[in-house]
Every structure is written in C-alpha cells, then in structure tokens.
Write an enzyme that holds these catalytic residues in place. Structure first.
Site, mmCIF file in Angstrom:
data_model
loop_
_atom_site.group_PDB
_atom_site.id
_atom_site.type_symbol
_atom_site.label_atom_id
_atom_site.label_comp_id
_atom_site.label_asym_id
_atom_site.label_seq_id
_atom_site.Cartn_x
_atom_site.Cartn_y
_atom_site.Cartn_z
ATOM 1 N N HIS A 83 0.817 -1.213 0.000
ATOM 2 C CA HIS A 83 0.000 0.000 0.000
ATOM 3 C C HIS A 83 0.852 1.265 0.000
ATOM 4 C CE1 HIS A 83 0.115 -0.024 4.559
ATOM 5 N NE2 HIS A 83 0.086 1.276 4.366
ATOM 6 N N ASP A 219 1.174 -7.663 2.457
ATOM 7 C CA ASP A 219 1.246 -6.237 2.116
ATOM 8 C C ASP A 219 2.699 -5.782 1.914
ATOM 9 O OD1 ASP A 219 0.822 -3.542 1.790
ATOM 10 O OD2 ASP A 219 -0.511 -3.328 3.514
ATOM 11 N N SER A 627 4.057 2.267 8.385
ATOM 12 C CA SER A 627 3.827 1.290 7.326
ATOM 13 C C SER A 627 5.126 1.036 6.597
ATOM 14 C CB SER A 627 2.804 1.820 6.334
ATOM 15 O OG SER A 627 1.533 1.496 6.781
HETATM 16 N N1 ARG Z 1 -4.649 0.352 7.520
HETATM 17 C C1 ARG Z 1 -3.335 0.357 6.963
HETATM 18 C C2 ARG Z 1 -2.759 1.774 7.015
HETATM 19 O O1 ARG Z 1 -3.231 2.581 7.738
HETATM 20 C C3 ARG Z 1 -3.334 -0.211 5.587
HETATM 21 C C4 ARG Z 1 -3.995 0.601 4.550
HETATM 22 C C5 ARG Z 1 -3.960 0.063 3.160
HETATM 23 N N2 ARG Z 1 -4.987 -0.917 2.899
HETATM 24 C C6 ARG Z 1 -6.272 -0.637 2.534
HETATM 25 N N3 ARG Z 1 -7.108 -1.607 2.378
HETATM 26 N N4 ARG Z 1 -6.698 0.571 2.313
HETATM 27 O O2 ARG Z 1 -2.190 2.356 6.164
HETATM 28 N N1 GLU Z 2 -1.107 1.356 7.577
HETATM 29 C C1 GLU Z 2 -0.489 2.419 8.292
HETATM 30 C C2 GLU Z 2 0.413 3.300 7.437
HETATM 31 O O1 GLU Z 2 0.173 3.520 6.285
HETATM 32 C C3 GLU Z 2 0.278 1.862 9.412
HETATM 33 C C4 GLU Z 2 -0.649 1.306 10.320
HETATM 34 C C5 GLU Z 2 -0.979 2.248 11.412
HETATM 35 O O2 GLU Z 2 -1.528 3.330 11.217
HETATM 36 O O3 GLU Z 2 -0.618 1.797 12.480
HETATM 37 O O4 GLU Z 2 1.355 3.878 7.894
#
Ligand code: ARG
Ligand code: GLU
Length: 695
Positions: A83, A219, A627
């Site tokens: 991502h 990921d 991330s």
């Molecule tokens: N929750 C994770 C973050 O904050 C992964 C986001 C990417 N994945 C998604 N399905 N949008 O970045």
């Molecule tokens: N998915 C998040 C990011 O893009 C990291 C996960 C979080 O926020 O802890 O940095």
C-alpha cells in the site's frame, strides 16, 4: 486471595510499565536499552544507532515522506508495503499491463521501473539543539514572538551546521516544543520498482479486513535505490548504480513466536498522547462522526462504480484506498476509546496531576491549565468540525470542488500579484493534469451529490454538464490569455461560480476563525506538557510522533478484544484459503497460490509445524507512517514488515493501552515465499542474506 490480587496487580503493572512509546534512536542508552533487554533484546543502544559505525538505523529509509522502507541487500534493494508503493504500481498500470491486478516482477535490473518524484531519505545523525533553538525565547513573549524567535534560531542552526554537499538538515520540535533536534539526512531520488504481488495477495481482504485481525495480507512491495558513480544521492539517470548501503538487514528464516522480543524502527507520522480528556471527548464524540459520514457517502459511490468497471477500478484504486483507510480507522478509534473508558481514565489522570500540583504548591503556576482547556475546547469545537468538513468535501472526496478550489487560489494570487501569472498557472496546470489522469465524471458527480448536503450546501447537478473543469482540454483553455482573461474565464464557469462563495466563506471566515481559536490551544498544550513533566516527573513520557525516526519495542502477543474471545498472535496460509471466495474483489486467491498450498510446496518458508505464517501481532506502539517499517528480532534480523494495527487499538494515537493495542506485521517468511515460490524471482532471494539466528 489478597496476596494473589497484589501479585496480579504487580504483573499487569509490570507489563504495562514496559510498553508503549516511540523513542528517539539517539537516546536509547539507559532506560530504553534496559527495558528492551528485559523484554528479550540482545541489542545494545549502539547496535541500533551509532554515528561513527554502521548501525541498524542506516538500513531504515523514510519512503516518499509518508511510509518507511528498509534496505535488505548490498545492492540497495528495499522492502516496503504494497500500500506504500500502491501509487507507483498504479501509475505503471494500464488495462493491458495491469500490475495492480496481476503483480509486477522485474526479472533483471534492466526491467526495473523508474518513478518520478519518489524518494527515500536516510538519517545520518541526530543532534539535540534545544538550547540553540530556545535561545532568547522568554515566558513574557507573545506566542507570535516566541514562534518567530524559534524559526529564526532554527534557520540559523540549519544554515551553520557543517555537513557534506549532498546532505540536508532539518530541525524538528519534540515534546510540544520543549525539546528540538537537528537531523542530517541523505535523500535518494532514483528509486525503481522491482516487484509487487497481485492485489489479491498484497491487498488481500481489502477494506473488509483493513485494520482488523485475523489478517492474511501479503502487504509488501520491492524497490531499489540507485546512486551516482560515487554512491551518493542523484536524480534519475540510466547510468546510476545500485546503492551500496552502510547497513542492510539480514532476514531470519526462524521467525518469532509468542513472547519473543520485537522492535519496530521507522517514521511514525503523528500522535497526540497528551491530550486533555475534553479533547478526546470532542474528537471521538463530535469530530470523527461527521467526517466518517462524509467519507461513507463518497465511498458508497466510488465502491459501486469500481466494481462495475475495470477502467474506473484502476483510476480510483489509490483514491478509494486513501478515503477508506482513515474512514475505517476513525470508526475503530471511537470504539476503542469508548470501550477502554479512555475519557474517564484521562480524567482520573488529570485528578492525579491536580493533586500533585496542590502538594507542590504550584496551583498558581499550572492550576489554570485544565479549566482553560475546557473553556477553549468548548469554543473551538464547532469551528474545528466545520473547517474539517470543508476539507473532507473540497479537498478529499470531491474532485470538481478540488479543481475549483485550486483555481480560486490562482485567482487570489493573480489579484494580489499579477506578476505571479506564470508560476500560478503552471501550478494549476500540474494539479489539473494530476486529477484528470485518474478522473471519471460520473463517479465524481455521484460523490458530489452525496457529500455536499452533508456540508449543508444545496447541490446543483447541472454544473457538471456546463463546467469546463470536467474535461482537461477545456479546463486548460480557461487558463489562456493574460491575468484578466483568466479571471474572467474562471468566473464565467458555472462550477467555479457555484463553488466560489463557499470557498470564500471557508477562507475568510471559517479558516480564519479556526486559526485564531487553535493558536491558544496549541500554546496551552505546550505549557501542559512542561507542567506534566515537572509535576509528575516519574511518569512515562515519550515524544509524540512527528515523522522522525523512532524506535518502538515490545513482544509478540495475542489479545482479547471482547469477552471470551482471544486472538492468537499468528495467522497462516491456511487462513488465506479459508477466506478464499472465487472471483471476489476482496477475497479472491490466485490459482498459483492455491496450487502451492495444495502441494505444500513451501520451500524453506514453513515454520516447525509445516505451515507458512502470514501475519503476526506485537505490542509495538506504531502509527501511520510506520507502514513498511521493519520488525526486527532480538539480534537485529528482519522478521516482519509492519503494515497495520488492530481495530480496537487504533485509539493508540491518543491513548496507548498495552492490553489491547497491537501492531500487525507480515511475516518475512510469507514475503520470501511469495517472491520465491509464487513469483519465481529467485534472483532477488539470492541477493538477500538469509539467516538462522535460533539455531
Ligand atoms: N490500515 C493500513 C494503514 O493505515 C493499511 C492501509 C492500506 N490498505 C487498505 N485496504 N486501504 O495504512
Ligand atoms: N497502515 C499504516 C500506514 O500507512 C500503518 C498502520 C498504522 O496506522 O498503524 O502507515
């Protein structure tokens, strides 16, 4: 019974006393080093951060300013999340070469794909410059005076700092302006895409599984840093060479199990751990819900259209993910704050603070802070919500409104300074091209009709038929001629004419009022931080995240989100197959992966039970920006790739609770399994250093 209670209390206290915090890598000696070792680490502070010798920090790169990446070979190969590389993968994707859907693997360095604008930045050294930056700043000064003195001092410090020609410096504030650090950095700008799994692996589970456990997402994506002939940062050139890092992370094939030490090393973006209770209440009860509603209204349209058309899916993939990500996070944040009684707990903490003030006789000095917060927040709440709702509608969800907003900024620039014509125009042309690269009128019109009423404004669908902005060529025509022509053209456009009064209300009234009311809160927060650290000096203080390099550490642990439910800390490939829904846009599984599973063709990547681990949980305190951060084992090897947190724990940005806050990592063995067995990119595995630290 009594004894048991005391023992239990002690144990719980022990666990929580040693968890939480994002620490400054140059200051780990002493407390943090001891704590880490008591959690199982064999690393010294110097193994992690050293200016004179290579150390772990030399392998950690800030990826494009918003994510983290780590070097995993002596040829500059870097690992980050799928991502995090999503925008780049998307930008190389077409209906014919759909790398989002099918994945991408460069089978030689010649096939690696350059990415305009993408950069990776390393930290060379970190220096405490608090005395320099706060020199001449006095209590008696106004906030404005303090700020300008601090800016002046920081600029001076940066200008005079001795560094190499290819390095940069920046100064950042910590503990709400109670401490300042200077960073010497190196920024590499030739970063090429090396590999990415299909979205059915890299984004497996998509929005349904986002922010939750059990998780089965691979990921990850791979890039390579290129440098000039002297191994220094350089713009893209086909003559550049793979970067030879000062350090790269070996990868453990032994993994980790429950109770094992892990640390996460990366660039967390923003946290707010020292808010007063009144602020937490405002954010979760009033502010989040309105923004959640706007995003939900936008997603309803975008999600539907993406399912109907592959062209729309490719165009809106990044935007949809961005909108959905925070939308779901805020919902989890609200739940977690509620469930953990965070507001009451914060009030209890404030009572402790107030009591300590009394005991020290410091009520005169600091006794007004909390009541003042109550007053300020009450006054601030409505404008904070209104302003953010505008941003959500005009700058996050609705693209036509975003175009009119950018155009309005050009009109303002031209009115105040006609000489700015070329620069202002170039900026807008860039914006318009950027938006139109991935634009679909139908989607945007649907979003407009859904979100604008939530901002309390009447909609007029006809602007979509009459405006020039929905077509790039006609939009660019609006910008022909001199400043007067442009201003006239813009104001004659129906969408522009519709949006202009709403934008002016925002700039002249809402944003101005917001700035005016937010200033005193920021200043009070600085004072509160000082007061806390002086009044309760033995509490656990770590600086809020500010996109600088930090270390957080903990152990591999499951958790119990609700009564009678316990999540084990590790998920397996078996779970991917359990979730498999043929043809589903979130839970499809590639044939090749199912074949490997059926044949148990796992190579060296299964654990001692013969299963391939996919994701695992830890008590590392992370946030957005972490991330792509490496999860490192007790002896400095890469075992995981951080990419998310659990639903009930996303509140950790305001309220870290070791009982329930967990970060989610991809197991490196799954990453290697996909690269090797699924993609057949054995040449990449050959570049890495695989180790067996456990035997
Ligand atoms: N929750 C994770 C973050 O904050 C992964 C986001 C990417 N994945 C998604 N399905 N949008 O970045
Ligand atoms: N998915 C998040 C990011 O893009 C990291 C996960 C979080 O926020 O802890 O940095």
């Amino acid at each position: 019974m009594r004894l048991l209670k005391i023992v239990l209390f002690f144990v719980v206290f022990q666990v929580s006393a040693q968890q939480g915090g994002m620490w400054i890598p140059s200051l780990l000696e002493g407390m943090n080093e001891d704590e880490m070792q008591s959690l199982g680490s064999k690393l010294t502070a110097k193994d992690i951060y050293d200016v004179n010798n290579s150390s772990l920090k030399d392998a950690i790169g800030h990826f494009n300013g918003g994510c983290t990446s780590e070097v995993i070979s002596d040829k500059g190969l870097i690992l980050t999340n799928h991502h995090c590389g999503f925008g780049q993968i998307q930008s190389h994707s077409t209906l014919e070469n759909d790398y989002l859907k099918d994945g991408f693997w460069a089978m030689s360095m010649e096939e690696e794909l350059p990415n305009k604008g993408l950069f990776v930045e390393f930290i060379v050294s970190i220096h405490d410059v608090t005395d320099t930056v706060l020199n001449g700043v006095a209590d008696a000064m106004t906030e404005k005076e303090k700020e300008s003195q601090i800016t002046k001092n920081s600029n001076e410090a940066m200008k005079t700092w001795s560094k190499e020609a290819w390095q940069d410096v920046k100064v950042k504030s910590f503990y709400k302006g109670n401490q300042y650090f200077l960073f010497v950095t190196e920024r590499f700008e030739d970063i090429r895409l090396v590999g990415a799994p299909p979205s059915s692996i890299g984004k497996f589970g998509s929005d349904t599984d986002n922010w939750v456990f059990p998780r089965h997402t691979g990921d990850f994506s791979l890039f390579r840093i290129y440098a000039d002939a002297n191994n220094r940062p350089a713009k893209y050139s086909k003559d550049n060479k793979p970067y030879q890092p000062k350090h790269f992370l070996p990868i453990s094939l032994d993994g980790v199990e429950e109770g094992d030490f892990t640390m996460v090393f990366g660039f967390p973006g923003r946290t707010n751990e020292y808010l007063p209770a009144v602020a937490i209440e405002h954010i979760t009860k009033e502010y989040n819900p309105t923004n959640i509603a706007i995003r939900e209204a936008a997603l309803k349209v975008i999600d539907q259209k993406m399912k109907e058309s592959d062209a729309v899916r490719i165009k809106y993939a990044s935007k949809q993910a961005r909108i959905a990500n925070a939308w779901k996070k805020w919902i989890g944040e609200n739940l977690g704050i509620d469930k953990s009684n965070a507001v009451e707990k914060r009030r209890a903490f404030e009572a402790t603070f107030t009591k300590a003030l009394k005991e020290k006789g410091w009520e005169d000095k600091y006794g007004d802070i909390l009541p003042e917060f109550d007053k300020l927040y009450k006054d601030f709440a409505p404008i904070n919500i209104k302003r953010r709702n505008f941003i959500e509608v005009f700058l996050v969800t609705n693209e036509l409104m975003q175009m009119t907003f950018r155009a309005y900024q050009v009109e303002r620039a031209l009115l105040s300074n006609p000489n700015s014509l070329n620069r202002a125009k170039a900026g807008l042309v860039g914006r318009l091209k950027g938006i139109h690269k991935n634009y679909d009128v139908d989607v945007d019109k649907g979003v407009y009709l859904n979100v604008m009423p939530l901002y309390g404004k009447k909609t007029d669908a006809s602007i979509y038929d009459k405006t020039a902005f929905t077509d790039l060529d006609s939009a660019l025509k609006l910008l022909e001629g001199n400043a007067d022509d442009i201003i006239k053209n813009l104001n004659n456009d129906p969408a522009y004419a519709y949006a202009k009064p709403i934008i002016e209300e925002f700039i002249n009234t809402l944003d101005a009022e917001y700035q005016q009311k937010n200033g005193p809160i920021t200043a009070l927060q600085t004072q509160y931080m000082t007061a806390l650290m002086k009044t309760l000096p033995n509490a656990r203080y770590f600086p809020d995240a500010n996109s600088t390099l930090r270390v957080t550490y903990g152990q591999v642990r499951g958790y119990s989100p609700r009564d009678a439910v316990y999540y084990k800390p590790v998920s397996y490939l078996d779970g991917v197959i359990e979730k498999y829904v043929p043809g589903d846009y979130e839970f499809d599984v590639p044939q090749k992966l199912r074949d490997l599973y059926n044949a148990k063709d796992y190579g060296p990547y299964a654990d001692s039970n013969g299963k391939v681990p996919v994701c695992f949980l830890g008590t590392n305190h992370t946030t957005g920006g972490n991330s792509g951060s490496p999860a490192i084992d007790a002896t400095g090897n890469l075992v995981g790739l951080n990419f998310d947190r659990v639903w009930e724990g996303t509140m950790s940005d305001m309220n870290y609770d070791p009982e329930i806050c967990r970060n989610i990592m991809v197991d490196l063995r799954y990453v290697l399994f996909i690269i090797d067995k699924f993609a057949g990119a054995k040449h990449l595995i050959a570049e890495m250093k695989l180790v067996h630290p456990k035997n």
